[in-house]
Enzyme design. Structure first.
Site, PDB file in Angstrom:
ATOM      1  N   GLY A   1       0.779  -1.231   0.000  1.00 51.05           N
ATOM      2  CA  GLY A   1       0.000   0.000   0.000  1.00 51.05           C
ATOM      3  C   GLY A   1       0.809   1.279   0.000  1.00 51.05           C
ATOM      4  O   GLY A   1       0.386   2.278   0.585  1.00 51.05           O
TER       5      GLY A   1
ATOM      6  N   HIS B   1       0.101   1.728 -13.557  1.00 48.13           N
ATOM      7  CA  HIS B   1       0.873   0.601 -14.100  1.00 48.13           C
ATOM      8  C   HIS B   1       2.332   1.023 -14.228  1.00 48.13           C
ATOM      9  O   HIS B   1       2.628   2.127 -14.688  1.00 48.13           O
ATOM     10  CB  HIS B   1       0.324   0.202 -15.475  1.00 48.13           C
ATOM     11  CG  HIS B   1       0.995  -0.999 -16.051  1.00 48.13           C
ATOM     12  ND1 HIS B   1       0.791  -2.265 -15.559  1.00 48.13           N
ATOM     13  CD2 HIS B   1       1.884  -1.131 -17.067  1.00 48.13           C
ATOM     14  CE1 HIS B   1       1.519  -3.124 -16.251  1.00 48.13           C
ATOM     15  NE2 HIS B   1       2.191  -2.463 -17.173  1.00 48.13           N
TER      16      HIS B   1
ATOM     17  N   THR C   1     -10.547  -0.146 -18.193  1.00 46.73           N
ATOM     18  CA  THR C   1     -11.525  -0.713 -19.127  1.00 46.73           C
ATOM     19  C   THR C   1     -11.342  -2.227 -19.125  1.00 46.73           C
ATOM     20  O   THR C   1     -10.395  -2.743 -18.527  1.00 46.73           O
ATOM     21  CB  THR C   1     -11.324  -0.159 -20.546  1.00 46.73           C
ATOM     22  OG1 THR C   1     -10.047  -0.597 -21.037  1.00 46.73           O
ATOM     23  CG2 THR C   1     -11.400   1.364 -20.584  1.00 46.73           C
TER      24      THR C   1
ATOM     25  N   LEU D   1      -6.977  -5.401 -20.367  1.00 43.08           N
ATOM     26  CA  LEU D   1      -5.959  -5.360 -19.323  1.00 43.08           C
ATOM     27  C   LEU D   1      -4.898  -4.311 -19.646  1.00 43.08           C
ATOM     28  O   LEU D   1      -4.275  -4.363 -20.711  1.00 43.08           O
ATOM     29  CB  LEU D   1      -5.301  -6.736 -19.165  1.00 43.08           C
ATOM     30  CG  LEU D   1      -4.204  -6.835 -18.108  1.00 43.08           C
ATOM     31  CD1 LEU D   1      -4.785  -6.618 -16.716  1.00 43.08           C
ATOM     32  CD2 LEU D   1      -3.496  -8.184 -18.190  1.00 43.08           C
TER      33      LEU D   1
END
Length: 215
Positions: A16, A113, A145, A148
């Site tokens: 986290g 990402h 969306t 991936l």
């Protein structure tokens, strides 16, 4: 005209660190939003501790207790919707989400990402960038969306790759930039400056390039 404070739900599977960056930005008042819940699909992770330390509801929904991906996503959707969120933020949530789940939150779910998308979708991005001999690497915030790592791009930040850069040092450099750009994207959304339209991502009513905004 004042903008109503937004309700944010964060999904994670691990330590986290991006959650912490978001907690810091919301608690400082930089983001016009409040993290109302943090949900993990794995028990005992540091991200849940970070949430509890910040006084945020820390919820566990163990994916191993569900018989299928669809069953888990259905339970997760029900849990999220109880929080009535304006934005769902994936912060190291290591699950591939079903298309129905993603469509339910289309336009109000972010992911980050660790690559300069569309390069290196999927895993092992730092190693792949080094092995390809790239001169730069980085991270991307995008709307989620069903494809991936394929949603419309919002923000990108790049870091140079030196000849002697290791996977570990590159990962650390990229993570620093993640902590810069993820709160910024959430800040824009919560200020109602950022939206997903049929034509692409708009910031202050102006469509961003397909590669997103570089910072």
């Amino acid at each position: 005209m004042s903008v109503t404070q937004k309700r944010i739900v964060v999904l994670l599977s691990g330590s986290g660190s991006n959650l912490q960056a978001l907690i810091d930005a919301t608690q400082s008042g930089r983001i016009n939003g409040r993290i109302v819940a943090v949900i993990s699909n794995k028990p005992g992770v540091r991200g849940l501790e970070r949430a509890r330390d910040a006084g945020i509801d820390a919820l566990l929904l163990d994916h191993t207790q569900h018989e299928s991906r669809e069953a888990f996503d259905g339970a997760l959707q029900a849990l999220i919707d109880q929080q009535e969120p304006d934005l769902i933020v994936l912060a190291g949530f290591m699950r591939i989400l079903t298309a129905d789940f993603v469509r339910h939150y289309l336009g109000r779910m972010f992911n980050i990402h660790p690559s300069l998308l569309p390069k290196y979708k999927g895993l092992h991005t730092h190693q792949r960038a080094i092995e390809a001999g790239d001169s730069e690497h980085g991270c991307t915030v995008h709307f989620v969306t069903p494809e991936l790592d394929g949603g419309p791009l919002i923000l990108q930040a790049a870091v140079p790759i030196a000849a002697d850069t290791s996977i570990e040092s590159l990962q650390q450099q990229v993570q620093v930039r993640e902590h810069d750009i993820y709160p910024l994207a959430v800040e824009w959304f919560c200020a109602e400056r950022l939206t997903l339209e049929a034509t692409g991502v708009t910031l202050d009513g102006i469509q961003l390039p397909a590669s997103g905004q570089r910072v």
